[in-house]
Design a protein around this motif. Structure first.
Motif, PDB file in Angstrom:
ATOM      1  N   ALA A 169      22.423  34.285  49.362  1.00 54.89           N
ATOM      2  CA  ALA A 169      21.471  33.864  48.328  1.00 54.89           C
ATOM      3  C   ALA A 169      22.044  32.736  47.481  1.00 54.89           C
ATOM      4  O   ALA A 169      21.327  31.785  47.123  1.00 54.89           O
ATOM      5  CB  ALA A 169      21.107  35.062  47.451  1.00 54.89           C
ATOM      6  N   VAL A 170      23.330  32.822  47.155  1.00 56.41           N
ATOM      7  CA  VAL A 170      23.967  31.753  46.381  1.00 56.41           C
ATOM      8  C   VAL A 170      23.949  30.444  47.162  1.00 56.41           C
ATOM      9  O   VAL A 170      23.661  29.380  46.611  1.00 56.41           O
ATOM     10  CB  VAL A 170      25.414  32.150  46.022  1.00 56.41           C
ATOM     11  CG1 VAL A 170      26.163  30.963  45.417  1.00 56.41           C
ATOM     12  CG2 VAL A 170      25.418  33.318  45.055  1.00 56.41           C
ATOM     13  N   PHE A 171      24.221  30.528  48.459  1.00 54.08           N
ATOM     14  CA  PHE A 171      24.228  29.319  49.281  1.00 54.08           C
ATOM     15  C   PHE A 171      22.841  28.686  49.336  1.00 54.08           C
ATOM     16  O   PHE A 171      22.701  27.471  49.156  1.00 54.08           O
ATOM     17  CB  PHE A 171      24.711  29.652  50.693  1.00 54.08           C
ATOM     18  CG  PHE A 171      24.650  28.492  51.642  1.00 54.08           C
ATOM     19  CD1 PHE A 171      25.630  27.517  51.622  1.00 54.08           C
ATOM     20  CD2 PHE A 171      23.605  28.361  52.534  1.00 54.08           C
ATOM     21  CE1 PHE A 171      25.575  26.431  52.490  1.00 54.08           C
ATOM     22  CE2 PHE A 171      23.538  27.281  53.402  1.00 54.08           C
ATOM     23  CZ  PHE A 171      24.530  26.316  53.374  1.00 54.08           C
ATOM     24  N   VAL A 172      21.808  29.499  49.578  1.00 53.17           N
ATOM     25  CA  VAL A 172      20.455  28.966  49.745  1.00 53.17           C
ATOM     26  C   VAL A 172      19.899  28.442  48.424  1.00 53.17           C
ATOM     27  O   VAL A 172      19.288  27.369  48.370  1.00 53.17           O
ATOM     28  CB  VAL A 172      19.535  30.054  50.337  1.00 53.17           C
ATOM     29  CG1 VAL A 172      18.089  29.566  50.358  1.00 53.17           C
ATOM     30  CG2 VAL A 172      19.983  30.426  51.736  1.00 53.17           C
ATOM     31  N   ARG A 173      20.118  29.170  47.337  1.00 49.08           N
ATOM     32  CA  ARG A 173      19.483  28.825  46.059  1.00 49.08           C
ATOM     33  C   ARG A 173      20.298  27.840  45.228  1.00 49.08           C
ATOM     34  O   ARG A 173      19.727  27.057  44.468  1.00 49.08           O
ATOM     35  CB  ARG A 173      19.237  30.092  45.245  1.00 49.08           C
ATOM     36  CG  ARG A 173      18.233  31.045  45.875  1.00 49.08           C
ATOM     37  CD  ARG A 173      18.226  32.385  45.145  1.00 49.08           C
ATOM     38  NE  ARG A 173      18.038  32.194  43.711  1.00 49.08           N
ATOM     39  CZ  ARG A 173      18.226  33.158  42.807  1.00 49.08           C
ATOM     40  NH1 ARG A 173      18.643  34.348  43.194  1.00 49.08           N
ATOM     41  NH2 ARG A 173      18.023  32.920  41.525  1.00 49.08           N
ATOM     42  N   ILE A 174      21.618  27.869  45.357  1.00 48.01           N
ATOM     43  CA  ILE A 174      22.466  27.051  44.484  1.00 48.01           C
ATOM     44  C   ILE A 174      23.125  25.899  45.239  1.00 48.01           C
ATOM     45  O   ILE A 174      23.049  24.737  44.829  1.00 48.01           O
ATOM     46  CB  ILE A 174      23.563  27.922  43.832  1.00 48.01           C
ATOM     47  CG1 ILE A 174      22.939  29.118  43.098  1.00 48.01           C
ATOM     48  CG2 ILE A 174      24.407  27.075  42.890  1.00 48.01           C
ATOM     49  CD1 ILE A 174      22.016  28.732  41.959  1.00 48.01           C
ATOM     50  N   VAL A 175      23.768  26.212  46.365  1.00 50.43           N
ATOM     51  CA  VAL A 175      24.576  25.211  47.056  1.00 50.43           C
ATOM     52  C   VAL A 175      23.715  24.249  47.861  1.00 50.43           C
ATOM     53  O   VAL A 175      23.886  23.022  47.787  1.00 50.43           O
ATOM     54  CB  VAL A 175      25.611  25.895  47.976  1.00 50.43           C
ATOM     55  CG1 VAL A 175      26.391  24.852  48.767  1.00 50.43           C
ATOM     56  CG2 VAL A 175      26.558  26.749  47.150  1.00 50.43           C
ATOM     57  N   LEU A 176      22.787  24.761  48.646  1.00 49.12           N
ATOM     58  CA  LEU A 176      22.018  23.922  49.562  1.00 49.12           C
ATOM     59  C   LEU A 176      21.277  22.792  48.862  1.00 49.12           C
ATOM     60  O   LEU A 176      21.286  21.651  49.362  1.00 49.12           O
ATOM     61  CB  LEU A 176      21.051  24.795  50.366  1.00 49.12           C
ATOM     62  CG  LEU A 176      20.436  24.152  51.613  1.00 49.12           C
ATOM     63  CD1 LEU A 176      21.528  23.714  52.577  1.00 49.12           C
ATOM     64  CD2 LEU A 176      19.484  25.127  52.300  1.00 49.12           C
ATOM     65  N   PRO A 177      20.611  23.039  47.712  1.00 45.87           N
ATOM     66  CA  PRO A 177      19.948  21.901  47.043  1.00 45.87           C
ATOM     67  C   PRO A 177      20.924  20.792  46.645  1.00 45.87           C
ATOM     68  O   PRO A 177      20.543  19.621  46.611  1.00 45.87           O
ATOM     69  CB  PRO A 177      19.311  22.552  45.806  1.00 45.87           C
ATOM     70  CG  PRO A 177      19.115  23.980  46.189  1.00 45.87           C
ATOM     71  CD  PRO A 177      20.292  24.311  47.045  1.00 45.87           C
ATOM     72  N   GLN A 178      22.174  21.152  46.337  1.00 48.54           N
ATOM     73  CA  GLN A 178      23.154  20.150  45.958  1.00 48.54           C
ATOM     74  C   GLN A 178      23.626  19.309  47.150  1.00 48.54           C
ATOM     75  O   GLN A 178      24.259  18.263  46.963  1.00 48.54           O
ATOM     76  CB  GLN A 178      24.367  20.831  45.309  1.00 48.54           C
ATOM     77  CG  GLN A 178      24.053  21.660  44.088  1.00 48.54           C
ATOM     78  CD  GLN A 178      23.549  20.823  42.924  1.00 48.54           C
ATOM     79  OE1 GLN A 178      24.039  19.712  42.709  1.00 48.54           O
ATOM     80  NE2 GLN A 178      22.580  21.318  42.191  1.00 48.54           N
ATOM     81  N   LEU A 179      23.341  19.779  48.344  1.00 52.50           N
ATOM     82  CA  LEU A 179      23.745  19.058  49.556  1.00 52.50           C
ATOM     83  C   LEU A 179      22.651  18.131  50.072  1.00 52.50           C
ATOM     84  O   LEU A 179      22.757  17.609  51.186  1.00 52.50           O
ATOM     85  CB  LEU A 179      24.119  20.061  50.661  1.00 52.50           C
ATOM     86  CG  LEU A 179      25.317  20.957  50.386  1.00 52.50           C
ATOM     87  CD1 LEU A 179      25.485  21.972  51.508  1.00 52.50           C
ATOM     88  CD2 LEU A 179      26.580  20.138  50.224  1.00 52.50           C
ATOM     89  N   ARG A 180      21.635  17.918  49.276  1.00 49.30           N
ATOM     90  CA  ARG A 180      20.480  17.141  49.740  1.00 49.30           C
ATOM     91  C   ARG A 180      20.867  15.745  50.206  1.00 49.30           C
ATOM     92  O   ARG A 180      20.446  15.288  51.282  1.00 49.30           O
ATOM     93  CB  ARG A 180      19.455  17.045  48.607  1.00 49.30           C
ATOM     94  CG  ARG A 180      18.222  16.230  48.966  1.00 49.30           C
ATOM     95  CD  ARG A 180      17.294  16.137  47.781  1.00 49.30           C
ATOM     96  NE  ARG A 180      16.150  15.286  48.074  1.00 49.30           N
ATOM     97  CZ  ARG A 180      15.239  14.935  47.180  1.00 49.30           C
ATOM     98  NH1 ARG A 180      15.341  15.378  45.937  1.00 49.30           N
ATOM     99  NH2 ARG A 180      14.235  14.159  47.508  1.00 49.30           N
TER     100      ARG A 180
END
Length: 516
Positions: A169-180
């Motif tokens: 959940a942390v990866f999908v909600r927090i990390v992934l948007p930062q990797l755009r």
């Protein structure tokens, strides 16, 4: 004081000579696009429509689009997944996995294809292309994703975990948007590589626009059919560029405020440590193990007789000569463009810089065809000369040099140049004594990247090289095309060894960008 500073700043802006050189470079970058447009107009609307709307073009379009649509998501998942595992978990060997997963960039895609086809001779078609493209290009996503993960403030992820969110959940909600930005930039680079690649797909007998254009060129030089295919390929490139720019938008992702960067708390894998380690090992074997094992196997089978030192020495010498000259010329051409891009915020500066990126996104075969046509029709003395080859290399790889030189210019304090001119030094002397000295390290790195790119370039070199030219890539391609895989192995090995230092340079630069 404000008036003096404004006057000094104006004096430090690029002069008429620099602007003129930059405009000439921009004009040169539009030669490939102009060639395609003029060819299509001369062919006529009716004939062009017939050539475009035919089953063969539909087949090539289906193959090429399918390759991009399947490969890019696979590379994104693999690159981002590996980056997260290496940077955010306690998987064994984290200090080693970083440079290891950058290493596949040292293996040209057509060498990867050679390795896989040697190991599995029946390999062909779309899924073979997806496999080879994935193991060749996933580091283009891995490197920026890993660098982004190192820069992220771990406090946000820790807060999410404290509120009860699990690692996924942390990866999908927090990390992934930062990797755009890493996702969009890496996806665009991979897509453009897929559109431009020839050798890797020709070896597995998978037809794309680039392989078809090359075949058309061999059967009927500068024919309308080949130009039409090149026109469709150019449209695909421009669509990708426009789509990436629209998706990227104006969003910015950065830390605000002071603070000391610190490493994020790593996720404990527990019993999942072994399967995750095996996953990393499998990716390593696919990307590096297969081609290196194949090269070593063929070297062992061929024995000492495959090391034809006269031929290898001549090929190595010509490769170094072309690559070194192209690196110097391309880096020098990057200076006026970078100077304008850094010292001016005008729309003119953005156009000057952006034009180079648009042209370099075109496949090498399109640039080569344009230069062949121009040299035959208007500059016959340059046809099949080293000058035409160097011009193609400059158009293709100028952005690689521009990125490094631009970064070097941006780090030069304007105050030092102002002091130099206040002491009576002219603008050229100030540039040589101050600006050039401070940008030299970045320019050297940019030249090294161009050097390796040229040393492993295949398509444009095959079309443009003068008679008697024998680069490492050309000799490898000639011998592997004759199915003499043992004789081709030394050339493949030397190309990889030449690319290793620059690959390591890219990895270390990504770590410096992350502040590590």
């Amino acid at each position: 004081m404000a008036v003096r500073t404004a006057v000094a700043a104006r004096a430090l802006r690029p002069g008429p000579l620099v602007t003129t050189v930059a405009l000439l470079l921009v004009a040169a970058t539009f030669v490939p696009l102009g060639y395609i447009v003029s060819t299509l107009f001369s062919t006529g609307f009716h004939e062009t429509a017939q050539l475009v709307f035919r089953p063969r073009v539909g087949e090539l379009l289906r193959n090429t689009v399918s390759l991009v649509v399947i490969t890019v998501p696979v590379c994104l998942v693999l690159g981002i997944g590996l980056a997260w595992i290496v940077e955010r978990t306690d998987v064994p060997g984290t200090a080693w996995w970083g440079p290891i997963f950058a290493a596949p960039l040292a293996v040209p895609a057509f060498v990867n294809s050679y390795g896989w086809v040697s190991a599995f001779p029946s390999l062909n078609g779309l899924w073979a292309g997806v496999l080879i493209a994935t193991v060749s290009y996933f580091p283009l996503v891995y490197l920026p994703a890993a660098a982004t993960l190192r820069r992220l403030d771990p406090a946000v992820e820790e807060s999410a975990r404290a509120l009860g969110s699990g690692p996924i959940a942390v990866f999908v909600r927090i990390v992934l948007p930062q990797l755009r930005l890493a996702i969009l930039g890496g996806g665009l680079l991979i897509s453009l590589h897929l559109l431009a690649e020839y050798g890797a797909f020709a070896m597995i007998r998978f037809s794309t626009f680039t392989t078809a254009i090359f075949e058309q060129y061999q059967s009927s030089f500068a024919g309308a059919a080949g130009s039409t295919l090149a026109g469709v390929l150019v449209v695909l490139c421009l669509v990708l560029l426009a789509g990436e720019a629209a998706a990227r938008g104006n969003a910015r992702y950065a830390r605000i405020g002071s603070g000391v960067p610190r490493a994020a708390t790593r996720v404990r894998l527990g019993i999942n440590k072994i399967p995750v380690f095996l996953l990393l090992t499998a990716a390593l074997v696919a990307a590096l193990g297969v081609p290196l094992w194949t090269i070593i196997r063929w070297l062992r089978i061929g024995g000492a007789k495959v090391w034809v030192m006269d031929d290898i020495g001549e090929s190595l010498g010509q490769t170094i000569g072309l690559a070194a000259t192209a690196a110097v010329v391309t880096t020098l051409c990057a200076f006026p463009v970078a100077w304008i891009a850094v010292r001016s915020t005008s729309r003119f500066a953005r156009i000057i810089e952006g034009a180079n990126y648009i042209t370099s996104s075109l496949p090498g075969i399109v640039i080569a065809l344009a230069l062949v046509t121009v040299s035959i029709r208007w500059l016959p003395a340059l046809y099949q000369t080293a000058a035409t080859v160097l011009a193609a290399y400059t158009l293709m790889f100028l952005p690689r040099a521009l990125v490094g030189v631009r970064a070097g210019f941006a780090q030069v304090p304007i105050g030092l140049e102002e002091v130099s001119q206040a002491l009576g030094k002219s603008r050229p002397v100030t540039f040589l004594l101050v600006t050039l000295r401070l940008t030299a390290p970045a320019a050297a790195s940019a030249a090294a990247m161009v050097f390796v790119a040229v040393a492993t370039e295949l398509t444009a070199t095959l079309l443009l090289a003068p008679n008697g030219t024998r680069t490492l890539a050309m000799r490898f391609w000639s011998l592997s095309g004759e199915l003499d895989y043992a004789a081709a192995a030394p050339y493949a090995l030397i190309m990889i060894l030449a690319a290793v230092p620059v690959t390591y340079l890219l990895f270390t630069q990504s770590r410096k960008a992350a502040g590590l």
